[in-house]
Enzyme design. Structure first.
Site, mmCIF file in Angstrom:
data_model
loop_
_atom_site.group_PDB
_atom_site.id
_atom_site.type_symbol
_atom_site.label_atom_id
_atom_site.label_comp_id
_atom_site.label_asym_id
_atom_site.label_seq_id
_atom_site.Cartn_x
_atom_site.Cartn_y
_atom_site.Cartn_z
ATOM 1 N N ASP A 404 33.259 -19.769 -57.728
ATOM 2 C CA ASP A 404 31.995 -20.214 -57.144
ATOM 3 C C ASP A 404 31.071 -19.033 -56.853
ATOM 4 O O ASP A 404 31.524 -17.951 -56.466
ATOM 5 C CB ASP A 404 32.292 -20.970 -55.844
ATOM 6 C CG ASP A 404 31.042 -21.528 -55.190
ATOM 7 O OD1 ASP A 404 30.364 -22.349 -55.832
ATOM 8 O OD2 ASP A 404 30.749 -21.134 -54.049
ATOM 9 N N GLU A 457 30.761 -19.507 -62.285
ATOM 10 C CA GLU A 457 29.516 -20.228 -61.990
ATOM 11 C C GLU A 457 28.472 -19.145 -61.720
ATOM 12 O O GLU A 457 28.378 -18.619 -60.613
ATOM 13 C CB GLU A 457 29.698 -21.128 -60.763
ATOM 14 C CG GLU A 457 28.510 -22.040 -60.528
ATOM 15 C CD GLU A 457 27.898 -21.909 -59.139
ATOM 16 O OE1 GLU A 457 26.797 -22.459 -58.935
ATOM 17 O OE2 GLU A 457 28.496 -21.259 -58.275
#
Length: 723
Positions: A404, A457
């Site tokens: 993330d 990401e």
């Protein structure tokens, strides 16, 4: 009776006050022969007896709660009589030697202990012939660390830990078993008492309670050998990868049981069957590492080594992974090594200092999320995170980690104004320490766990995210293509009459499509915070919204890149996602929604079964334009596989105008099967199409040797496969 020679009155006061940092020098057995003494500190004991062989030796209270007695050679147990008259027998933790060896301590201090969870944390074991739990924690600046729990009335004076080199504290507590609740009570560097959850704990209480829980994670019987053997081929850049992103707490709920979320075991049955039936290759779970606040969706974890107890214990999480593997599905976890919350029981100022985080808020505080940023320049912190990645792969057979917020780690000035950030040593904005961490993490995980995948990401143009480290890259297996997602969704939001003016938003992604190993993501972030559901992003009335969305998914599934879609988007949920409830499954039963769902199922199977649509996803040799007509809002291209793979032609009509007799170039004459028509009635469309296929003649067009006339339905994608 005289006092033990090794124990001074000052030592006794330190024990009583909870300020002793060397308890093993004072408590337990000391001396030899006739000079052997036993010292025990035990609050609330009315009387204490040492049981040695057939002797019961009454211990004398020296002062406060300190007891002592001469002790004959050999092992012993203790019997305490409490003020209410009850008695309890137990083993003295201060008669046991250390568990951690010099190799463990050396590797921890060096920051290279890749199985860190096997050394630190709470481990049920047999030590020196006695069953109990070994506790170990890193707190180098603490003045004293104790294990407290429901087994010692949460009294930090009772089980003070042994200080080892490198800032490690450890103790073996006999009789403490799985299920025990505990925390670390720390007399920190500022002389404050704080209670902390275990950074490497394998379990915890159900939030909002904050204690760690002893969990024995050994001994699971896996049944996924077949999947593990073929995993590497199923996850490399030539494989079809179609990911179903899931928030476990809101996919489905038990409405007959007060709306509770499904358990891991129920997800193993229901979610796995659904994803398999829909043709997905992978399930991606939003973070399952323990987190205190439901509204963070798991992106602010406090227990990186603990599967959240919200859905069951660790072995039941393994049941979910095992069931997915037996169904041929990979499991990816969202992983959050970028930041952690400021909750007092977490990592923040763990030992009274900025231990895991940067001390300077310009480096250590994330303004967007009010969280703390890991200090990647500290070897112990890097090791904590890298070992955690390996932990999920090895202990839970996880197949991939989607990392993330990589962009926030890469840049020191991320979301900061001038003067709010600290440049790197060269005066630039790149975070060298975070870059090194990601490279080291990818080297370590791919080296230790063959066949896994890591996914970044990452929303910027940082180069070589998915290139190998030895080629100057970050070493990720894949990168989310956020630019493609933003551009194409902006295009689809326009009324079709205006789309010709924004045609480049659909084509720009092909300029860089092969610079990384891309995943095309339609994630949870696109259907929250006022952005609207995927269906409501589309213009027009309800029928047109569904037609637009079907066309968009057809465009996406045939575009180069692996696929990811968030739960509910596959059937056109009309509302934004709400983590407090389940998906709108009744809507999925409506004809247009059900048709969209059927389209996603068929696209998945076509994508998986057609090599030209996946084997060269990251290779420019697998793509060629046929037509790029902005005025008519038509895009047409070829997907190609290896030698011998039938080519695929994709024709997109992004207007509501059907086009009869539309001639398009094709690489070979003969029959081309209409494999997908997003306007088919079975999907809720108008049924305009090509009756199952077209015949291509030898008339050259669009730089191809043949061509065919076909009908382009309104707001549609037609996929032709050479027979």
């Amino acid at each position: 009776m005289q006092a033990p020679p090794h124990l001074s009155p000052a030592d006794g006061r330190l024990l009583q006050q909870g300020r002793c940092d060397h308890p093993f020098d004072l408590l337990g057995p000391h001396g030899e022969g006739a000079e052997r003494w036993l010292v025990v500190f035990l609050p609330d004991a009315a009387a204490l007896t040492a049981l040695s062989g057939d002797q019961a030796i009454a211990m004398r209270r020296l002062a406060g709660d300190v007891f002592a007695a001469p002790l004959p050679p050999g092992d012993y147990r203790l019997r305490a009589e409490r003020g209410d008259g009850s008695t309890v027998e137990f083993d003295d933790p201060y008669r046991f030697g250390p568990v951690l060896g010099e190799v463990d301590l050396h590797l921890i201090g060096e920051g290279t202990h890749r199985q860190l969870w096997q050394a630190l944390g709470a481990h049920v074991m047999t030590h020196e012939g006695v069953v109990g739990t070994h506790f170990a924690v890193w707190a180098p600046n603490a003045r004293r660390v104790s294990v407290v729990g429901d087994f010692n009335r949460w009294d930090g004076r009772v089980h003070v830990m042994r200080r080892r080199s490198g800032g490690i504290w450890e103790i073996f507590l006999p009789g403490v078993a799985e299920g025990a609740l505990y925390k670390y009570e720390i007399l920190d560097a500022q002389d404050d008492l704080v209670l902390k959850a275990d950074p490497l704990g394998f379990g915890s209480q159900h939030p909002p309670e904050k204690a760690s829980m002893v969990r024995d994670i050994a001994g699971y019987g896996w049944h996924d050998g077949g999947w593990m053997d073929r995993r590497q081929a199923a996850q490399d850049r030539h494989a079809p990868i179609s990911i179903y992103e899931v928030h476990p707490g809101s996919w489905r709920r038990r409405l007959d049981q007060d709306g509770r979320p499904l358990s891991y075991k129920e997800l193993a049955r229901d979610l796995v069957a659904y994803a398999q039936g829909m043709g997905f290759t992978h399930i991606e779970l939003m973070p399952v590492s323990e987190y205190p606040f439901d509204g963070s969706w798991g992106y602010q974890p406090v227990g990186l080594y603990a599967p959240t107890v919200r859905f069951g214990p660790p072995h039941e999480f393994r049941d979910l992974v095992d069931a997915a593997h037996q169904a041929g599905l990979g499991v990816i976890l969202d992983w959050v090594p970028g930041h952690f919350p400021t909750d007092a029981h977490g990592l923040a100022r763990f030992d009274g200092t900025a231990l895991y985080e940067h001390a300077d808020p310009r480096e250590g505080f994330h303004q967007d999320w009010n969280t703390l940023i890991y200090n990647y320049g500290r070897t112990e912190v890097q090791n904590f995170l890298i070992a955690n990645a390996i932990y999920w792969f090895q202990e839970y057979h996880i197949d991939g980690l989607r990392v993330d917020a990589v962009a926030s780690m890469l840049y020191r000035d991320y979301s900061r104004k001038d003067g709010e950030w600290v440049p790197n040593k060269d005066g630039g904005r790149e975070n060298y320490e975070a870059i090194s961490f990601m490279q080291n993490m990818n080297i370590a995980t791919y080296g230790a766990c063959p066949g896994i995948m890591t996914v970044a990401e990452e929303s910027t143009s940082f180069p070589k995210v998915s290139a190998p480290v030895d080629a100057g890259g970050l070493g990720f297996g894949y990168k989310w293509n956020m630019g493609w997602m933003n551009d194409t969704l902006r295009y689809m939001a326009y009324e079709p009459i205006h789309r010709k003016y924004h045609h480049d938003q659909m084509t720009f992604g092909l300029i860089y499509a092969f610079s990384e190993n891309f995943i095309l993501p339609i994630s949870h972030d696109e259907v929250v915070h006022g952005k609207g559901s995927m269906l409501r992003k589309m213009p027009g009335d309800e029928w047109q919204q569904f037609a637009n969305l079907r066309a968009y998914y057809g465009f996406m599934w045939c575009h180069p890149g692996k696929k990811l879609i968030f739960m509910g988007c596959e059937f056109g949920q009309p509302e934004e996602w709400n983590h407090n409830g389940e998906l709108n499954w009744p809507a999925a039963e409506k004809p247009l929604n059900k048709g969209l769902q059927s389209l996603i199922r068929d696209l998945n199977h076509l994508y998986r079964d057609t090599p030209a649509l996946h084997v060269l996803d990251a290779d420019a040799a697998g793509f060629a334009w046929l037509r790029n007509d902005a005025d008519q809002s038509i895009l047409a291209w070829l997907r190609k596989g290896r030698v011998g793979d039938p080519p695929v032609a994709v024709i997109c009509n992004m207007t509501p105008v059907p086009r009869e007799g539309f001639r398009i170039g094709l690489p070979q004459a003969g029959r081309w099967r209409e494999a997908i028509n997003t306007d088919a009635t079975v999907y809720g469309g108008s049924g305009v199409g090509n009756l199952g296929g077209v015949e291509a003649s030898g008339t050259a067009l669009d730089g191809q040797l043949a061509s065919a006339a076909l009908t382009l339905p309104p707001l549609s994608v037609v996929v032709l496969v050479a027979d």
